[in-house]
Design a protein around this motif. Structure first.
Motif, PDB file in Angstrom:
ATOM      1  N   LYS A   1       0.843  -1.185   0.000  1.00 23.73           N
ATOM      2  CA  LYS A   1       0.000   0.000   0.000  1.00 23.73           C
ATOM      3  C   LYS A   1       0.883   1.241   0.000  1.00 23.73           C
ATOM      4  O   LYS A   1       2.005   1.216   0.528  1.00 23.73           O
ATOM      5  N   GLU A   2       0.361   2.308  -0.567  1.00 28.64           N
ATOM      6  CA  GLU A   2       1.060   3.586  -0.518  1.00 28.64           C
ATOM      7  C   GLU A   2       0.228   4.555   0.315  1.00 28.64           C
ATOM      8  O   GLU A   2      -0.910   4.873  -0.038  1.00 28.64           O
ATOM      9  N   TYR A   3       0.802   4.976   1.432  1.00 29.51           N
ATOM     10  CA  TYR A   3       0.129   5.922   2.311  1.00 29.51           C
ATOM     11  C   TYR A   3       0.624   7.338   1.999  1.00 29.51           C
ATOM     12  O   TYR A   3       1.821   7.551   1.772  1.00 29.51           O
ATOM     13  N   ARG A   4      -0.293   8.294   2.010  1.00 29.51           N
ATOM     14  CA  ARG A   4       0.048   9.686   1.802  1.00 29.51           C
ATOM     15  C   ARG A   4      -0.488  10.496   2.975  1.00 29.51           C
ATOM     16  O   ARG A   4      -1.696  10.508   3.228  1.00 29.51           O
ATOM     17  N   ILE A   5       0.433  11.132   3.696  1.00 30.63           N
ATOM     18  CA  ILE A   5       0.077  11.870   4.907  1.00 30.63           C
ATOM     19  C   ILE A   5       0.551  13.309   4.779  1.00 30.63           C
ATOM     20  O   ILE A   5       1.766  13.569   4.700  1.00 30.63           O
ATOM     21  N   CYS A   6      -0.387  14.240   4.716  1.00 27.85           N
ATOM     22  CA  CYS A   6      -0.047  15.662   4.576  1.00 27.85           C
ATOM     23  C   CYS A   6       0.114  16.319   5.941  1.00 27.85           C
ATOM     24  O   CYS A   6      -0.523  15.914   6.921  1.00 27.85           O
ATOM     25  N   MET A   7       0.970  17.339   5.988  1.00 24.98           N
ATOM     26  CA  MET A   7       1.191  18.117   7.199  1.00 24.98           C
ATOM     27  C   MET A   7       1.334  19.592   6.851  1.00 24.98           C
ATOM     28  O   MET A   7       1.821  19.926   5.763  1.00 24.98           O
ATOM     29  N   PRO A   8       0.943  20.498   7.761  1.00 21.98           N
ATOM     30  CA  PRO A   8       1.065  21.944   7.515  1.00 21.98           C
ATOM     31  C   PRO A   8       2.491  22.422   7.795  1.00 21.98           C
ATOM     32  O   PRO A   8       2.717  23.329   8.608  1.00 21.98           O
ATOM     33  N   LEU A   9       3.458  21.814   7.110  1.00 21.87           N
ATOM     34  CA  LEU A   9       4.877  22.108   7.282  1.00 21.87           C
ATOM     35  C   LEU A   9       5.538  22.128   5.910  1.00 21.87           C
ATOM     36  O   LEU A   9       4.929  21.738   4.912  1.00 21.87           O
ATOM     37  N   THR A  10       6.803  22.552   5.875  1.00 22.60           N
ATOM     38  CA  THR A  10       7.596  22.421   4.659  1.00 22.60           C
ATOM     39  C   THR A  10       8.521  21.209   4.809  1.00 22.60           C
ATOM     40  O   THR A  10       8.799  20.746   5.934  1.00 22.60           O
ATOM     41  N   VAL A  11       9.011  20.716   3.691  1.00 21.28           N
ATOM     42  CA  VAL A  11       9.931  19.566   3.727  1.00 21.28           C
ATOM     43  C   VAL A  11      11.186  19.921   4.505  1.00 21.28           C
ATOM     44  O   VAL A  11      11.705  19.106   5.275  1.00 21.28           O
ATOM     45  N   GLU A  12      11.679  21.125   4.331  1.00 24.62           N
ATOM     46  CA  GLU A  12      12.888  21.534   5.050  1.00 24.62           C
ATOM     47  C   GLU A  12      12.630  21.597   6.560  1.00 24.62           C
ATOM     48  O   GLU A  12      13.486  21.190   7.372  1.00 24.62           O
ATOM     49  N   GLU A  13      11.476  22.107   6.976  1.00 23.28           N
ATOM     50  CA  GLU A  13      11.144  22.131   8.407  1.00 23.28           C
ATOM     51  C   GLU A  13      11.060  20.723   8.974  1.00 23.28           C
ATOM     52  O   GLU A  13      11.554  20.447  10.075  1.00 23.28           O
ATOM     53  N   TYR A  14      10.448  19.832   8.204  1.00 22.86           N
ATOM     54  CA  TYR A  14      10.210  18.484   8.731  1.00 22.86           C
ATOM     55  C   TYR A  14      11.498  17.682   8.869  1.00 22.86           C
ATOM     56  O   TYR A  14      11.531  16.692   9.588  1.00 22.86           O
ATOM     57  N   ARG A  15      12.551  18.102   8.236  1.00 25.42           N
ATOM     58  CA  ARG A  15      13.830  17.409   8.426  1.00 25.42           C
ATOM     59  C   ARG A  15      14.222  17.440   9.898  1.00 25.42           C
ATOM     60  O   ARG A  15      14.760  16.463  10.437  1.00 25.42           O
ATOM     61  N   ILE A  16      13.956  18.551  10.563  1.00 24.88           N
ATOM     62  CA  ILE A  16      14.209  18.667  12.003  1.00 24.88           C
ATOM     63  C   ILE A  16      13.077  18.013  12.788  1.00 24.88           C
ATOM     64  O   ILE A  16      13.311  17.252  13.735  1.00 24.88           O
ATOM     65  N   GLY A  17      11.844  18.280  12.377  1.00 30.31           N
ATOM     66  CA  GLY A  17      10.692  17.759  13.108  1.00 30.31           C
ATOM     67  C   GLY A  17      10.637  16.251  13.144  1.00 30.31           C
ATOM     68  O   GLY A  17      10.243  15.652  14.155  1.00 30.31           O
ATOM     69  N   GLN A  18      11.035  15.596  12.057  1.00 33.17           N
ATOM     70  CA  GLN A  18      11.015  14.133  12.015  1.00 33.17           C
ATOM     71  C   GLN A  18      11.973  13.541  13.046  1.00 33.17           C
ATOM     72  O   GLN A  18      11.609  12.621  13.790  1.00 33.17           O
ATOM     73  N   LEU A  19      13.190  14.046  13.106  1.00 30.80           N
ATOM     74  CA  LEU A  19      14.172  13.524  14.053  1.00 30.80           C
ATOM     75  C   LEU A  19      13.719  13.761  15.494  1.00 30.80           C
ATOM     76  O   LEU A  19      13.859  12.883  16.361  1.00 30.80           O
TER      77      LEU A  19
END
Length: 307
Positions: A4-22
């Motif tokens: 399956k391919e899941y797609r999950i949107c967030m009110p962030l930018t990819v660059e911001e999420y680099r920190i948020g994910q960790l």
């Protein structure tokens, strides 16, 4: 294999999420650890991929015996863990899960992050995922297990002071800015006759819950991590990993008395004829000169205990 391919949107930018994910992964892992279960980090080191360039390799052990349904517990050890290996070449990551004593079990997750609302139908650049295998997850409206719900992580009530974002409203994915999407292609395989379909469906339900909870938390905790540098979040990650490992190991070492050893089981064999006794290596005595009245007529009883 179930894909399956899941797609999950967030009110962030990819660059911001680099920190948020960790930040999210480190804090979430620590919160979920306790009682001898949780996430133990075995290694976390730089790695270079010939195609994706420099990144980070992480190996973890995830102890989760109590979270398994009874029909799974029937054939796994009492202390049970899943090995996770993750290669982070942000904005592309690969995560693999395996269990040493179940060689026919595997999970592979490919992830790519893009600044859109999930509109890319061939994000991995090979074969587009069939529409029936694509699943959009909404961090605002999709239900999560009640035990994971926290009012502070409810995005319909969430408000970020640092970014001036939130709360989210119905239909937010169509008009929110900024917006990004986590595309996750999940391949799950458990090729054991009689258990395959049931187990693969169960694993995808668990993955779906984990993705919803994790992405909700990344957004809800944005004021905790927004503005951190990569070096600062790596230091936070190191501190939390040490704390989490200590929690998992100390709880395992002090989890109470172990299950008592299984008692030996004795069984009896009744043997009455001399030929059978000799085949078993038992010496017999010639009783022909002995009066029948002095020897009770009863079978010889031998006790044996299995190894």
């Amino acid at each position: 294999m179930l894909m399956k391919e899941y797609r999950i949107c967030m009110p962030l930018t990819v660059e911001e999420y680099r920190i948020g994910q960790l930040y999210m992964i480190s804090k979430h892992s620590c919160e979920q650890s306790g009682g001898g279960e949780g996430v133990e980090v075995v290694r976390n080191e730089p790695d270079t991929h010939p195609q994706h360039g420099p990144g980070q390799l992480t190996e973890k052990r995830i102890y989760l015996s109590s979270k398994l349904p009874s029909w799974v517990k029937a054939f796994v050890p009492r202390i049970f863990y899943v090995t996770e290996k993750a290669w982070n070449f942000y904005p592309y990551t690969i995560t693999e899960y395996s269990v040493s004593f179940v060689p026919k079990f595997s999970i592979r997750i490919e992830t790519r992050f893009e600044n859109n609302n999930g509109s890319n139908n061939n994000v991995f650049g090979d074969t587009p995922t069939p529409a029936e295998n694509v699943c959009f997850l909404d961090i605002l409206t999709d239900p999560i297990p009640e035990k994971h719900y926290k009012e502070s992580e409810d995005l319909s009530r969430w408000r970020s002071n640092k970014t001036n974002r939130g709360p989210l409203e119905k239909g937010w994915r169509d008009n929110h800015s900024p917006i990004m999407c986590s595309y996750k292609r999940v391949q799950c395989s458990f090729e054991v006759y009689g258990f395959q379909t049931k187990t693969e469906d169960f694993i995808h339900r668990i993955i779906k819950d984990i993705l919803l909870v994790g992405h909700r938390q990344a957004v809800a905790w944005v004021d905790e991590w927004h503005g951190l540098s990569l070096e600062e979040v790596r230091e936070y990650e190191k501190t939390m990993q040490e704390k989490t490992n200590t929690k998992v190991k100390s709880n395992q070492n002090n989890s109470g008395p172990q299950d008592p050893p299984r008692p030996a089981i004795s069984r009896s064999i009744s043997v009455t004829d001399e030929r059978s006794l000799k085949r078993m290596g038992v010496m017999t005595v010639d009783m022909s000169g002995t009066s029948t009245s002095s020897v009770p007529h009863c079978p010889v009883r031998l006790n044996s205990t299995p190894e």
